[in-house]
Design a protein around this motif. Sequence first.
Motif, mmCIF file in Angstrom:
data_model
loop_
_atom_site.group_PDB
_atom_site.id
_atom_site.type_symbol
_atom_site.label_atom_id
_atom_site.label_comp_id
_atom_site.label_asym_id
_atom_site.label_seq_id
_atom_site.Cartn_x
_atom_site.Cartn_y
_atom_site.Cartn_z
ATOM 1 N N ASP A 154 40.685 44.411 43.728
ATOM 2 C CA ASP A 154 40.935 44.734 45.143
ATOM 3 C C ASP A 154 40.884 43.501 46.032
ATOM 4 O O ASP A 154 41.754 43.292 46.894
ATOM 5 N N ASP A 155 39.849 42.658 45.842
ATOM 6 C CA ASP A 155 39.719 41.463 46.693
ATOM 7 C C ASP A 155 40.882 40.506 46.447
ATOM 8 O O ASP A 155 41.424 39.898 47.382
ATOM 9 N N GLU A 156 41.271 40.373 45.172
ATOM 10 C CA GLU A 156 42.396 39.495 44.850
ATOM 11 C C GLU A 156 43.680 39.993 45.493
ATOM 12 O O GLU A 156 44.472 39.214 46.048
ATOM 13 N N LEU A 191 47.852 39.205 49.568
ATOM 14 C CA LEU A 191 48.693 39.663 50.675
ATOM 15 C C LEU A 191 48.508 38.772 51.895
ATOM 16 O O LEU A 191 49.486 38.414 52.577
ATOM 17 N N ARG A 192 47.242 38.405 52.181
ATOM 18 C CA ARG A 192 47.017 37.515 53.331
ATOM 19 C C ARG A 192 47.709 36.169 53.126
ATOM 20 O O ARG A 192 48.337 35.631 54.043
ATOM 21 N N GLN A 193 47.588 35.611 51.907
ATOM 22 C CA GLN A 193 48.232 34.329 51.622
ATOM 23 C C GLN A 193 49.749 34.436 51.741
ATOM 24 O O GLN A 193 50.410 33.539 52.293
ATOM 25 N N ALA A 194 50.316 35.518 51.218
ATOM 26 C CA ALA A 194 51.765 35.691 51.255
ATOM 27 C C ALA A 194 52.273 35.783 52.698
ATOM 28 O O ALA A 194 53.278 35.157 53.054
ATOM 29 N N LEU A 235 42.487 31.900 39.139
ATOM 30 C CA LEU A 235 42.772 33.170 38.475
ATOM 31 C C LEU A 235 43.097 32.945 36.997
ATOM 32 O O LEU A 235 42.673 33.705 36.126
ATOM 33 N N LEU A 236 43.853 31.860 36.709
ATOM 34 C CA LEU A 236 44.152 31.532 35.312
ATOM 35 C C LEU A 236 42.865 31.275 34.541
ATOM 36 O O LEU A 236 42.716 31.681 33.386
ATOM 37 N N LEU A 282 39.147 31.130 44.528
ATOM 38 C CA LEU A 282 38.990 30.090 45.538
ATOM 39 C C LEU A 282 38.802 30.727 46.907
ATOM 40 O O LEU A 282 39.618 31.528 47.355
ATOM 41 N N LEU A 283 37.673 30.379 47.575
ATOM 42 C CA LEU A 283 37.403 30.911 48.914
ATOM 43 C C LEU A 283 37.852 29.953 50.005
ATOM 44 O O LEU A 283 38.518 30.345 50.954
ATOM 45 N N LEU A 284 37.456 28.668 49.887
ATOM 46 C CA LEU A 284 37.819 27.652 50.875
ATOM 47 C C LEU A 284 38.161 26.371 50.141
ATOM 48 O O LEU A 284 37.525 26.037 49.133
ATOM 49 N N ASN A 285 39.140 25.616 50.642
ATOM 50 C CA ASN A 285 39.512 24.380 49.978
ATOM 51 C C ASN A 285 38.850 23.180 50.660
ATOM 52 O O ASN A 285 38.459 23.229 51.838
#
Length: 448
Positions: A113-115, A120-123, A193-194, A402-405
């Motif tokens: 769910d979180d992924e 969607l937010r990233q897209a 994710l990989l 990844l949460l923050l870069n």
Amino acid sequence: MTEAPCRPTLLLVDDEENILSALRRVLRGEPYDLLTATSGSAALDMLAGQQVDLVVSDARMPGLDGPSLLAEVQRRWPGTVRILLTGAADLDTSIRAINQGQIYRYLGKPWNDDELRFTLRQALAHQHAEREHRRLESLTLEQNQRLHELNASLEQRVVDRTAELQQTADMLDLAYDELRRSYVTATEVFSSLLAQRLPGDTQGNAQVIALVRAFAAEHQLPETDRRDLAMAAALYNLGKLTWDDQLLNRPSDLMHREERERYVRYPALGESLLMALEPLHDAGRLIRHHQERWNGTGFPDQLRGEDIPFGARLLKLAVDFVELQFGLVLQREVPRQEALQFLTRYAGRLYDPELCRLFTDFCTRSAPDLLDATAGILAVDTRRLEPGMVLARNLQADSGMLLLNAGKQLSRALIDKLIAFEASEGARYTLHIRQPEAEAAPAKEQTS
């Protein structure tokens, strides 16, 4: 008066009503308007009748399947973001969706769910950046046209207008740089994710990324090369997605003939999966050639010497150095010092001899573990964070997401979100913060 931002409209397509209900539950409370369709043809009718920002489609549906639907969406509404949900590791379906539908990403069923929410937010953020880039580009073209129509005698007006155009061009450059950075961040998210396909003690992607970034920074490689290297380091093992867990965990020197045949195909497969994404073409070329050898005995193209791209030569050194220590090359975990000796022993055969010398010297001078270097960095828990602090390293959740870069400046709102996320996950995170004194020290020495 500033217009309120419109809520994005999402279209969810699946022939199973229970899947659509599950998706609606996951996205309840998100700032989206949701539409649903139970077939590809119904989805096309909805798209023809109203604007849709993003389509999430199941891969296998009777009639018009997911890849065919997304290919038609790409042809008729190319600005609509496309995401594929696939319930099985079907490589042919995924490649067809990537090549024909030029999808943004594909996710497995059952999904996390979180992924899903994060994807969607990233897209949608990526879509917004591209729309803004096109808007600014159109604005520049319009202003250039107006400039040509000005009376030649109005020299001062031409000068003033030129200054405005320069400002617009600078904005375009910033927008394009931001778009490129978003691709780098997206590849690191996908890399995390990989990594979840591997046991925790063999997840080496983060170390490979850190190694090539640090080496590129020390040797002052061009910014474009650094970005391509970072994306290639994040996705170098993308072609292994189709392997089963047993093959993923087997050291390469223990593989049987059939397994070896699959192994030598993974760099070229990784490149092919990225072909639909133009900004990743150069990174894909590095991925294709990162298993070539200096003496021409590597794969997939048996390139020799300097015919191998420089970035691919560097990536091979970093990958082998990390995977030797994780036991993914030999049938045992090789200690750090022994791994460096291995690289040196095979310089001139497997590795570019001069680059190998520079790389091993760099690793020897670095801390025992590059990710544990503490010079100029503070380890801070979330309760001690202050607005304005800058992350020195990527922050990843316990799941590997990844949460923050690195380089992100923290705000009060972002700190509060991190604390709330900790509470929801039942976890505690430590962030590595760049010390202001570390940046100010050189200046003090010069004035003393």
